[in-house]
Design an enzyme around this catalytic site. Structure first.
Site, mmCIF file in Angstrom:
data_model
loop_
_atom_site.group_PDB
_atom_site.id
_atom_site.type_symbol
_atom_site.label_atom_id
_atom_site.label_comp_id
_atom_site.label_asym_id
_atom_site.label_seq_id
_atom_site.Cartn_x
_atom_site.Cartn_y
_atom_site.Cartn_z
ATOM 1 N N GLN A 256 -5.570 -11.419 -3.846
ATOM 2 C CA GLN A 256 -5.741 -10.879 -2.499
ATOM 3 C C GLN A 256 -4.994 -11.696 -1.459
ATOM 4 O OE1 GLN A 256 -7.247 -7.787 -2.172
ATOM 5 N NE2 GLN A 256 -6.963 -8.125 -4.365
ATOM 6 N N HIS A 259 -1.477 -10.533 -0.368
ATOM 7 C CA HIS A 259 -1.283 -9.334 0.450
ATOM 8 C C HIS A 259 -0.755 -9.651 1.837
ATOM 9 C CE1 HIS A 259 -2.581 -5.896 -1.839
ATOM 10 N NE2 HIS A 259 -3.717 -6.466 -2.180
ATOM 11 N N GLU A 323 -14.821 -7.108 1.413
ATOM 12 C CA GLU A 323 -14.185 -5.939 0.805
ATOM 13 C C GLU A 323 -14.413 -5.914 -0.708
ATOM 14 O OE1 GLU A 323 -9.653 -4.008 0.752
ATOM 15 O OE2 GLU A 323 -9.963 -6.126 1.194
ATOM 16 N N HIS A 324 -14.142 -7.038 -1.379
ATOM 17 C CA HIS A 324 -14.283 -7.138 -2.828
ATOM 18 C C HIS A 324 -15.172 -8.315 -3.197
ATOM 19 C CE1 HIS A 324 -10.004 -5.782 -2.076
ATOM 20 N NE2 HIS A 324 -10.449 -4.765 -2.781
ATOM 21 N N ASP A 357 -7.858 -2.115 -8.055
ATOM 22 C CA ASP A 357 -6.694 -1.779 -7.228
ATOM 23 C C ASP A 357 -5.839 -0.695 -7.862
ATOM 24 O OD1 ASP A 357 -7.112 -3.350 -5.037
ATOM 25 O OD2 ASP A 357 -5.821 -4.995 -5.680
ATOM 26 N N HIS A 416 -32.001 27.418 27.507
ATOM 27 C CA HIS A 416 -32.442 27.224 26.125
ATOM 28 C C HIS A 416 -33.819 27.860 25.923
ATOM 29 C CE1 HIS A 416 -29.205 24.289 25.848
ATOM 30 N NE2 HIS A 416 -29.508 24.046 24.579
#
Length: 428
Positions: A256, A259, A323-324, A357, A416
């Site tokens: 990761q 990235h 995230e992971h 992934d 209404h």
């Protein structure tokens, strides 16, 4: 890289500050994005072409904006056979996983005799943003387009920055059923999908990750179109005991970190000696990675090692809401059942995040920046919408009408109340 020890008296304060540190879009980016969006909304295609020339250094005209069917076919054919096979393999697994998420329509009659229910229908059109800066991302194409196709979306428009389109990306687009591909990136691509620009017709929803400019643009066009989420830098938390190979765990952390320099990789372990071996492996592997410069900056600026009893791990993970999460321990299920906030959890020593992934089948578009506290990863549901169905006969209306009048009058909404009261009078 930061190091935290659960036994230190200031651990809670230091860890809390680390968890809350922001890595999001600068205000200067947001201001620039606003100008791009306003220009594209006002001037359409002309503005898109101007920004493409200014930001990407590529001069295009309306005819050169779209990637032709011939180019897609030729590019896909140029993809290496083993990569095409991997794309097909991944596509099948992603489709099978997401088809299992399909919800059922329902109709039922309640105790008042009123018929209620819901119906699911696919979106008409979706725009997919596929980054093209640091690497080619066929997996991004698959993870966004295959679920859309599985949901029944009729039109899938893909945008990606101009330049040479990698054969693997074109092969993935072909396999995933992408309807059209446009050579445009950045905030101007998001604007074109939201507002329309010449031959690029507007879509109903925009999905897919991008850089800070893309994320800021998605935030600003929300409401004009739907969006999946606001993607931030990638994150991974690896929970590992000393029975792991340090080289495996180091590679998982770097998977990761490579990235983006703003990505975050965190090791949680209960063994200080093992942590030292992992850190040494990270440094050794950085020297051999083609992405070592990016990964090294990420590890130095945002990486962390946390020494803590494994039993304390679920609370630490929930505080990070990453995230992971990898649970490389003997009994991953026990800890997994106690974790509430994570985009995806990978169970066991032979389940590296990289499987998710690419080929596991689950979606890799996941919440970042602690958004796992309140949101989920991309799924079939992102490409469906639910319509409520209500049908009341005379008997059901007789039961529901009076409380409708009472509540409408309490809210000061006489029309209404009248719409129900007149029917009640008519029945009298």
């Amino acid at each position: 890289m930061r190091r935290f020890d659960f036994q230190d008296p200031d651990f809670a304060a230091r860890f809390g500050a680390f968890a809350d540190a922001r890595r999001d879009t600068p205000e200067t980016v947001d201001a620039a994005v606003r100008e791009v969006l306003e220009a594209v909304r006002a001037r359409g295609l002309a503005a898109v072409l101007e920004f493409t020339a200014r930001f990407d250094g590529v001069e295009l005209d309306a005819d050169g904006l779209r990637v032709s069917e011939g180019e897609i076919a030729e590019g896909a054919a140029a993809c290496a056979p083993q990569v095409r096979e991997a794309i097909a393999f991944a596509s099948r697994r992603i489709e099978a996983y997401h088809l299992r998420q399909r919800p059922a329509d329902a109709r039922f009659t309640d105790e008042a005799g009123v018929e209620l229910g819901w119906r699911w229908t696919a979106l008409d059109s979706v725009g997919i943003y596929v980054p093209g800066g640091r690497a080619a991302y066929p997996s991004t194409v698959l993870m966004n387009a295959v679920p859309a196709r599985a949901a029944g979306v009729g039109r899938i428009a893909m945008v990606t920055p101009p330049g040479r389109l990698q054969p693997a990306v074109l092969a993935a687009a072909q396999a995933a059923g992408v309807s059209e591909i446009w050579r445009v990136g950045g905030a101007q691509a998001v604007a074109a999908l939201a507002y329309g620009a010449g031959p690029i017709r507007p879509v109903d929803k925009i999905v897919g990750p991008g850089n800070a400019w893309v994320t800021a643009a998605k935030r600003r066009v929300y409401g004009q179109v739907g969006i999946d989420a606001l993607a931030g830098p990638s994150e991974i938390v690896v929970v590992a005991d000393a029975d792991n190979d340090p080289a495996w765990i180091a590679a998982d952390l770097l998977s990761q970190a490579e990235h983006d320099p703003a990505s975050q990789s965190i090791l949680i372990t209960d063994n200080a000696a093992f942590a030292d071996r992992v850190v040494a492996e990270v440094q050794a592997q950085l020297k051999t990675l083609a992405t070592g410069e990016t990964a090294g900056r990420s590890w130095a600026d945002h990486g962390a090692v946390i020494l803590a009893p494994l039993d304390e791990t679920p609370a630490l993970v929930d505080r990070l809401a990453p995230e992971h999460v990898e649970l490389a321990i003997a009994d991953p299920e026990a800890l997994s059942n106690r974790i509430r906030h994570a985009g995806a959890i990978f169970l066991g020593r032979h389940t590296p995040e990289a499987l998710g992934d690419y080929v596991a089948g689950s979606n890799h578009v996941l919440p970042t920046s602690r958004a796992a506290r309140f949101s989920s990863g991309l799924s079939l549901y992102d490409f469906l919408k639910r319509t409520s169905l209500v049908r009341a006969g005379e008997g059901g209306f007789a039961i529901l009408g009076p409380p409708t009048v009472a509540l409408a009058e309490a809210e000061g909404l006489p029309a209404h109340a009248r719409s129900a009261a007149l029917r009640l009078q008519g029945e009298g």
